[in-house]
Design a protein around this motif. Structure first.
Motif, PDB file in Angstrom:
ATOM      1  N   PRO A   1       8.730  -7.899 -17.053  1.00  0.00           N
ATOM      2  CA  PRO A   1       7.618  -8.305 -17.928  1.00  0.00           C
ATOM      3  C   PRO A   1       6.719  -7.171 -18.397  1.00  0.00           C
ATOM      4  O   PRO A   1       5.978  -7.353 -19.365  1.00  0.00           O
ATOM      5  CB  PRO A   1       6.831  -9.294 -17.049  1.00  0.00           C
ATOM      6  CG  PRO A   1       7.812  -9.767 -16.032  1.00  0.00           C
ATOM      7  CD  PRO A   1       8.701  -8.612 -15.769  1.00  0.00           C
ATOM      8  N   ASP A   2       6.757  -6.002 -17.752  1.00  0.00           N
ATOM      9  CA  ASP A   2       5.914  -4.896 -18.193  1.00  0.00           C
ATOM     10  C   ASP A   2       6.456  -4.217 -19.444  1.00  0.00           C
ATOM     11  O   ASP A   2       5.772  -3.369 -20.043  1.00  0.00           O
ATOM     12  CB  ASP A   2       5.781  -3.857 -17.079  1.00  0.00           C
ATOM     13  CG  ASP A   2       4.898  -4.353 -15.944  1.00  0.00           C
ATOM     14  OD1 ASP A   2       4.138  -5.318 -16.171  1.00  0.00           O
ATOM     15  OD2 ASP A   2       4.975  -3.790 -14.839  1.00  0.00           O
ATOM     16  N   THR A   3       7.662  -4.561 -19.846  1.00  0.00           N
ATOM     17  CA  THR A   3       8.265  -3.938 -21.022  1.00  0.00           C
ATOM     18  C   THR A   3       7.517  -4.351 -22.291  1.00  0.00           C
ATOM     19  O   THR A   3       7.195  -5.527 -22.479  1.00  0.00           O
ATOM     20  CB  THR A   3       9.744  -4.350 -21.155  1.00  0.00           C
ATOM     21  OG1 THR A   3      10.418  -4.100 -19.921  1.00  0.00           O
ATOM     22  CG2 THR A   3      10.425  -3.575 -22.270  1.00  0.00           C
ATOM     23  N   VAL A   4       7.262  -3.389 -23.158  1.00  0.00           N
ATOM     24  CA  VAL A   4       6.598  -3.640 -24.443  1.00  0.00           C
ATOM     25  C   VAL A   4       7.671  -3.712 -25.524  1.00  0.00           C
ATOM     26  O   VAL A   4       8.566  -2.858 -25.599  1.00  0.00           O
ATOM     27  CB  VAL A   4       5.598  -2.509 -24.773  1.00  0.00           C
ATOM     28  CG1 VAL A   4       4.954  -2.741 -26.141  1.00  0.00           C
ATOM     29  CG2 VAL A   4       4.534  -2.409 -23.678  1.00  0.00           C
ATOM     30  N   LEU A   5       7.598  -4.742 -26.374  1.00  0.00           N
ATOM     31  CA  LEU A   5       8.590  -4.944 -27.429  1.00  0.00           C
ATOM     32  C   LEU A   5       7.980  -4.718 -28.807  1.00  0.00           C
ATOM     33  O   LEU A   5       6.978  -5.345 -29.162  1.00  0.00           O
ATOM     34  CB  LEU A   5       9.170  -6.360 -27.363  1.00  0.00           C
ATOM     35  CG  LEU A   5       9.944  -6.750 -26.103  1.00  0.00           C
ATOM     36  CD1 LEU A   5      10.568  -8.130 -26.287  1.00  0.00           C
ATOM     37  CD2 LEU A   5      11.012  -5.722 -25.761  1.00  0.00           C
ATOM     38  N   VAL A   6       8.593  -3.832 -29.563  1.00  0.00           N
ATOM     39  CA  VAL A   6       8.217  -3.560 -30.950  1.00  0.00           C
ATOM     40  C   VAL A   6       9.446  -3.830 -31.813  1.00  0.00           C
ATOM     41  O   VAL A   6      10.566  -3.493 -31.429  1.00  0.00           O
ATOM     42  CB  VAL A   6       7.762  -2.099 -31.135  1.00  0.00           C
ATOM     43  CG1 VAL A   6       7.516  -1.778 -32.608  1.00  0.00           C
ATOM     44  CG2 VAL A   6       6.515  -1.820 -30.307  1.00  0.00           C
ATOM     45  N   ALA A   7       9.250  -4.447 -32.959  1.00  0.00           N
ATOM     46  CA  ALA A   7      10.372  -4.712 -33.866  1.00  0.00           C
ATOM     47  C   ALA A   7      10.105  -4.078 -35.218  1.00  0.00           C
ATOM     48  O   ALA A   7       8.989  -4.150 -35.738  1.00  0.00           O
ATOM     49  CB  ALA A   7      10.595  -6.215 -34.034  1.00  0.00           C
ATOM     50  N   GLY A   8      11.145  -3.490 -35.767  1.00  0.00           N
ATOM     51  CA  GLY A   8      11.087  -3.025 -37.147  1.00  0.00           C
ATOM     52  C   GLY A   8      11.728  -4.065 -38.050  1.00  0.00           C
ATOM     53  O   GLY A   8      12.952  -4.256 -38.008  1.00  0.00           O
ATOM     54  N   TYR A   9      10.921  -4.769 -38.824  1.00  0.00           N
ATOM     55  CA  TYR A   9      11.440  -5.749 -39.789  1.00  0.00           C
ATOM     56  C   TYR A   9      11.699  -4.973 -41.073  1.00  0.00           C
ATOM     57  O   TYR A   9      10.912  -4.966 -42.005  1.00  0.00           O
ATOM     58  CB  TYR A   9      10.414  -6.859 -39.985  1.00  0.00           C
ATOM     59  CG  TYR A   9      10.893  -8.050 -40.799  1.00  0.00           C
ATOM     60  CD1 TYR A   9      11.689  -9.030 -40.223  1.00  0.00           C
ATOM     61  CD2 TYR A   9      10.523  -8.202 -42.127  1.00  0.00           C
ATOM     62  CE1 TYR A   9      12.117 -10.131 -40.940  1.00  0.00           C
ATOM     63  CE2 TYR A   9      10.936  -9.301 -42.869  1.00  0.00           C
ATOM     64  CZ  TYR A   9      11.738 -10.264 -42.268  1.00  0.00           C
ATOM     65  OH  TYR A   9      12.149 -11.359 -43.000  1.00  0.00           O
TER      66      TYR A   9
END
Length: 416
Positions: free
Chosen positions: A114-122
């Motif tokens: 759960p400590d993982t940070v998620l970023v998405a490139g749309y």
């Protein structure tokens, strides 16, 4: 931002240099290693499983089959192999760069860690640019619209799981906002203006291609497929007056390359097809040695290839759709209606007879001032990632408000 292990995760990678995401991955690697204390894990498709470690850079290829019709690209279906890499390395931030399969691999990893940070490139408004277009052409407009609606639903479910989603322009950001996705930002991409420069011009390039004529040498660099509307470029070329003395070079590979080569040869058109260029310096030479950049692409999401041409000192002839009006404002080229090849041909002739050298110089000046890779990654790592980290912290602490609560609920349904 304290030193972290960052991760790029994508299906859209070619080892031979083509494609906007491939360029982005190389430039990001160079920036992270030269200008930051971070380490970088990049997970991409390859012919077989292979991990290469060079200092702070881990390059992991996951064996995948080639994409039919695009032999330079592969598509990962072995998500367990990707999960194993993520579990082994435990990146602090995962940046997902494509919409299919792998975003959910990242999401499932975050549920375990759960400590993982998620970023998405749309990076592409894919429901409109890809799904609708293909659905419309195969099944008709009504079916295409239904498939687009379903795809936007998939995008909504998927991108609500991310702590931050960046787009390449305001239009795509607004499309996400209409689906209630508002943890977003805009990230302009960049170009290497030292590599792509008018100084790379080679007066012998046209003769090397075997192209006659003393008029403009038109150039396009990208996939030769239906999405890019490469066939429209041949129709445009046929509409040019013979006395203009034009020639054209189409640099790239794809489903339409062989049919277009056959068509050009049958009609004895002054068009060269050198294929996929895997040497960036050679691509820079090709662009700088041409006169006008042409593109019929209607769904351009950002247009790195356009910026590279402009950095090389070329005016642009394109269509008034997608990101093209942002890349080619008045004074830097001419844009016409989508699929109007006669109008495109007229714009080529008009631009060539104008002061095209001065227009190309102005285009380069714009790129140098506004679109450096250093600016892109300073914003990504200095502004967007910290915002995503703050959003992730709020999610973990239960302070995410309605957006995160709804996000979690949607994710629970998908996981079940």
């Amino acid at each position: 931002m304290a030193p972290k292990l960052l991760c790029d995760l994508t299906q859209s990678y070619s080892p031979h240099g083509g494609g906007g995401i491939s360029t982005y991955l190389r430039e990001k690697r160079d920036h992270v290693l030269a200008h930051t204390p971070h380490s970088l894990l990049q997970i991409v498709p390859g012919p077989y499983d292979k991990v290469t470690v060079k200092g702070r850079h881990i390059f992991a290829e996951v064996g995948a089959d080639p994409v039919r019709g695009s032999p330079n690209y592969r598509f990962i279906l072995r998500t367990r192999a990707v999960r194993a890499l993520l579990e082994q390395h435990r990146p602090d931030v995962i940046e997902s760069l494509c919409p299919w399969v792998l975003p959910w691999t990242a999401i499932q990893h975050r549920r375990a860690f759960p400590d993982t940070v998620l970023v998405a490139g749309y990076r592409t408004d894919f429901p409109n640019a890809h799904v609708y277009r293909v659905g419309r052409d195969l099944f008709g407009t009504t079916a295409g619209r239904a498939l687009r609606w379903l795809s936007y639903g998939y995008a909504e479910i998927t991108y609500r799981e991310f702590d931050l989603v960046y787009t390449l322009g305001e239009d795509a950001r607004e499309a996400l906002a209409r689906r209630g996705i508002d943890q977003t930002a805009v990230l302009p991409l960049g170009v290497d203006a030292e590599l792509f420069s008018p100084t790379r011009r080679d007066p012998g390039y046209r003769a090397q291609l075997g192209l006659a004529g003393d008029g403009p040498l038109l150039v396009y660099a990208g996939r030769l497929d239906h999405e890019k509307r490469a066939d429209r470029l041949l129709a445009m070329f046929r509409a040019l007056p013979p006395e203009l003395g034009a020639a054209m070079v189409l640099i790239g590979d794809g489903k339409l390359r062989e049919p277009l080569v056959a068509e050009a040869r049958a009609d004895n058109l002054a068009i060269a097809f050198p294929g996929f260029e895997n040497d960036r310096a050679e691509l820079a030479r090709a662009l700088a040695s041409s006169d006008l950049y042409v593109s019929a692409m209607a769904d351009e999401t950002f247009g790195i290839s356009v910026l590279e041409a402009q950095a090389s000192g070329l005016p642009v002839v394109g269509v008034a759709s997608g990101a093209m009006p942002d890349r080619v404002p008045p004074g830097l080229g001419l844009l016409g209606p989508v699929d109007d090849t006669a109008a495109m041909a007229a714009n080529v002739e008009r631009l060539w007879r104008a002061d095209h050298a001065a227009i190309g110089a102005a285009a380069r000046a714009m790129v140098v001032e506004r679109f450096g890779w250093r600016q892109t990654f300073d914003r990504l790592l200095g502004e967007l990632y910290p915002q995503a980290i703050a959003n992730a912290r709020a999610r973990r602490d239960g302070r995410g408000g309605r957006w995160f609560r709804r996000k979690r609920a949607v994710g629970d349904v998908v996981a079940g």
